[in-house]
Design a protein around this motif. Sequence first.
Motif, PDB file in Angstrom:
ATOM      1  N   VAL A   1      -8.803 122.583  83.243  1.00 14.10           N
ATOM      2  CA  VAL A   1      -9.552 123.186  82.120  1.00 14.10           C
ATOM      3  C   VAL A   1     -11.049 123.144  82.429  1.00 14.10           C
ATOM      4  O   VAL A   1     -11.761 124.136  82.248  1.00 14.10           O
ATOM      5  N   ALA A   2     -11.530 122.001  82.947  1.00 10.90           N
ATOM      6  CA  ALA A   2     -12.970 121.866  83.217  1.00 10.90           C
ATOM      7  C   ALA A   2     -13.436 122.890  84.253  1.00 10.90           C
ATOM      8  O   ALA A   2     -14.491 123.514  84.083  1.00 10.90           O
TER       9      ALA A   2
ATOM     10  N   ASN B   1     -16.171 125.853  83.319  1.00 12.64           N
ATOM     11  CA  ASN B   1     -17.492 126.034  83.943  1.00 12.64           C
ATOM     12  C   ASN B   1     -17.681 127.457  84.467  1.00 12.64           C
ATOM     13  O   ASN B   1     -18.736 128.053  84.286  1.00 12.64           O
TER      14      ASN B   1
ATOM     15  N   LYS C   1     -12.336 120.864  67.472  1.00 10.08           N
ATOM     16  CA  LYS C   1     -11.856 119.541  67.915  1.00 10.08           C
ATOM     17  C   LYS C   1     -11.563 118.655  66.703  1.00 10.08           C
ATOM     18  O   LYS C   1     -10.601 117.885  66.704  1.00 10.08           O
TER      19      LYS C   1
ATOM     20  N   ASN D   1     -23.659 118.948  75.931  1.00  7.64           N
ATOM     21  CA  ASN D   1     -22.937 120.218  75.881  1.00  7.64           C
ATOM     22  C   ASN D   1     -23.903 121.404  75.817  1.00  7.64           C
ATOM     23  O   ASN D   1     -23.644 122.460  76.395  1.00  7.64           O
TER      24      ASN D   1
ATOM     25  N   ALA E   1     -25.350 121.881  79.319  1.00  9.79           N
ATOM     26  CA  ALA E   1     -24.419 122.541  80.242  1.00  9.79           C
ATOM     27  C   ALA E   1     -24.599 124.062  80.144  1.00  9.79           C
ATOM     28  O   ALA E   1     -24.583 124.764  81.166  1.00  9.79           O
TER      29      ALA E   1
ATOM     30  N   LEU F   1     -25.805 126.354  83.210  1.00  5.18           N
ATOM     31  CA  LEU F   1     -24.946 127.435  83.713  1.00  5.18           C
ATOM     32  C   LEU F   1     -25.537 128.823  83.449  1.00  5.18           C
ATOM     33  O   LEU F   1     -25.080 129.809  84.026  1.00  5.18           O
TER      34      LEU F   1
ATOM     35  N   TYR G   1     -23.868 124.301  90.307  1.00  4.02           N
ATOM     36  CA  TYR G   1     -23.758 123.404  89.145  1.00  4.02           C
ATOM     37  C   TYR G   1     -22.716 122.309  89.412  1.00  4.02           C
ATOM     38  O   TYR G   1     -22.978 121.123  89.215  1.00  4.02           O
TER      39      TYR G   1
ATOM     40  N   TYR H   1     -23.540 118.410  89.664  1.00  2.00           N
ATOM     41  CA  TYR H   1     -23.016 117.628  88.529  1.00  2.00           C
ATOM     42  C   TYR H   1     -22.232 116.399  89.002  1.00  2.00           C
ATOM     43  O   TYR H   1     -21.985 115.486  88.222  1.00  2.00           O
TER      44      TYR H   1
ATOM     45  N   PHE I   1     -18.234 105.600  74.551  1.00  2.94           N
ATOM     46  CA  PHE I   1     -17.007 105.939  73.824  1.00  2.94           C
ATOM     47  C   PHE I   1     -15.857 105.051  74.296  1.00  2.94           C
ATOM     48  O   PHE I   1     -15.083 104.533  73.489  1.00  2.94           O
TER      49      PHE I   1
ATOM     50  N   LEU J   1     -11.270 126.643  75.362  1.00  3.94           N
ATOM     51  CA  LEU J   1     -11.179 125.719  76.512  1.00  3.94           C
ATOM     52  C   LEU J   1     -12.053 124.488  76.291  1.00  3.94           C
ATOM     53  O   LEU J   1     -11.668 123.363  76.610  1.00  3.94           O
ATOM     54  N   GLY J   2     -13.235 124.713  75.725  1.00  2.00           N
ATOM     55  CA  GLY J   2     -14.144 123.593  75.440  1.00  2.00           C
ATOM     56  C   GLY J   2     -13.492 122.588  74.509  1.00  2.00           C
ATOM     57  O   GLY J   2     -13.630 121.373  74.685  1.00  2.00           O
TER      58      GLY J   2
ATOM     59  N   GLY K   1     -12.232 118.920  75.759  1.00  2.00           N
ATOM     60  CA  GLY K   1     -12.823 117.732  75.123  1.00  2.00           C
ATOM     61  C   GLY K   1     -11.744 116.760  74.670  1.00  2.00           C
ATOM     62  O   GLY K   1     -11.837 115.551  74.891  1.00  2.00           O
TER      63      GLY K   1
ATOM     64  N   LYS L   1     -11.586 109.342  85.899  1.00  2.00           N
ATOM     65  CA  LYS L   1     -11.868 110.740  85.509  1.00  2.00           C
ATOM     66  C   LYS L   1     -12.643 111.438  86.631  1.00  2.00           C
ATOM     67  O   LYS L   1     -12.306 112.542  87.035  1.00  2.00           O
TER      68      LYS L   1
END
Length: 342
Positions: free
Chosen positions: A21-22, A26, A54, A101, A104, A108, A116, A120, A194, A251-252, A256, A271
Amino acid sequence: MSSESASLPFKLYCLTVMTLVAATYNVLVRYTRTTSPEKMYFSTTAVCITEVIKLVLSLGMLARESGSSSKLLADLKEQVLCNPGGLLKLSVPSVVYALQNNMAFVALSNLDAAVYQVTYQLKIPCTALCMVVMLHRTLSKKQWFSICTLCVGVIFVQWEPVEATKVQIEQNTFLGFMAIVVAVLCSGFAGVYFEKVLKTSDTSLWVRNIQMYLSGIACTLMAVLLKDGEKVVKHGFFFGYTPWVCFVIFLGSVGGLYTSIVVKYTDNIMKGFSAAAAIVISTVASVILFGLHLTLTFLWGAVLVCVSIYLYGLPKRDTSTVSKECTDLESKQKLITVHESS
Ligand code: NCC
């Protein structure tokens, strides 16, 4: 399900979905920010709507976890509405993520997606540093070495000195790089913060997410007002929302939520490693499926990534740990001697 009880296939599934997804996210953000400049959507509104989606999805997941609507309402009342301390605690990462966010989108809009992605990767050592400082996690010298090797490996793997595609918008490379630096710092700090909040209490992941997204909506709305307020009043909140923009927002949101699950069942460094492994695997898949030609730089990068993953996974017992154990043993023996002589 605790982090220990999550099965390996489930962890791998979450890491894979998050990474795929990431990568798609992007590329599509870049695409939507560089086409049709005359009808360009406001990125601040996209970030804000993502938080709303979300929140709704997390409410759905909490409802599933609670089992009945009365239990759901009781949980929400007790842990969200009547828990200002919890909301305040989670407002810290939500402010930082809101900034990240938005950055980003800035990055981009000004840099090629490949550039990027490479830059990153600085988030990997930054996250490791935050884990040591904030979670008091000790990393052996071997693990630090593997993290640095991973960064170099990923940069080699993604190294693609192709000419940037012609885009119809004006770009500011310096602004793009500055936005990445801010995003890297935010990603490291907010991710580890988190994780710390999540793993130091029994509170459900979905409650934590709801607490974070509530303040996330407030922060991102503020960003809409401050940055695009006048234009939003003139053209409307959803100005420029094409199906592709809606897909980016979708997707975002999914990305998330999967990120939060990955952090719960693995950790922030895993991750980073999974993203690196996925880059290598997807390139190898492109060779098999589409006949892509591999460069020597890619092969070197792939070797470095594999070696770094192997080194990171080796049992942690370096000389510093051993010498600390020796010092502890020596002081214990001294104490016994003093005790016996007195
Ligand atoms: O940068 P990164 O993640 O660390 O950013 C974390 C993203 O997850 C959201 N999040 C985090 C915790 C939580 N409980 N809920 C959440 O919704 C944050 O709001 C933030 O968007 C990565 O490790 O590379 C990763 O990258 C992002 C994304 O590609 C970049 O931040 C922006 O280009 C990925 N996000 C998406 O694909 C949507 C993330 O999955 C992995």
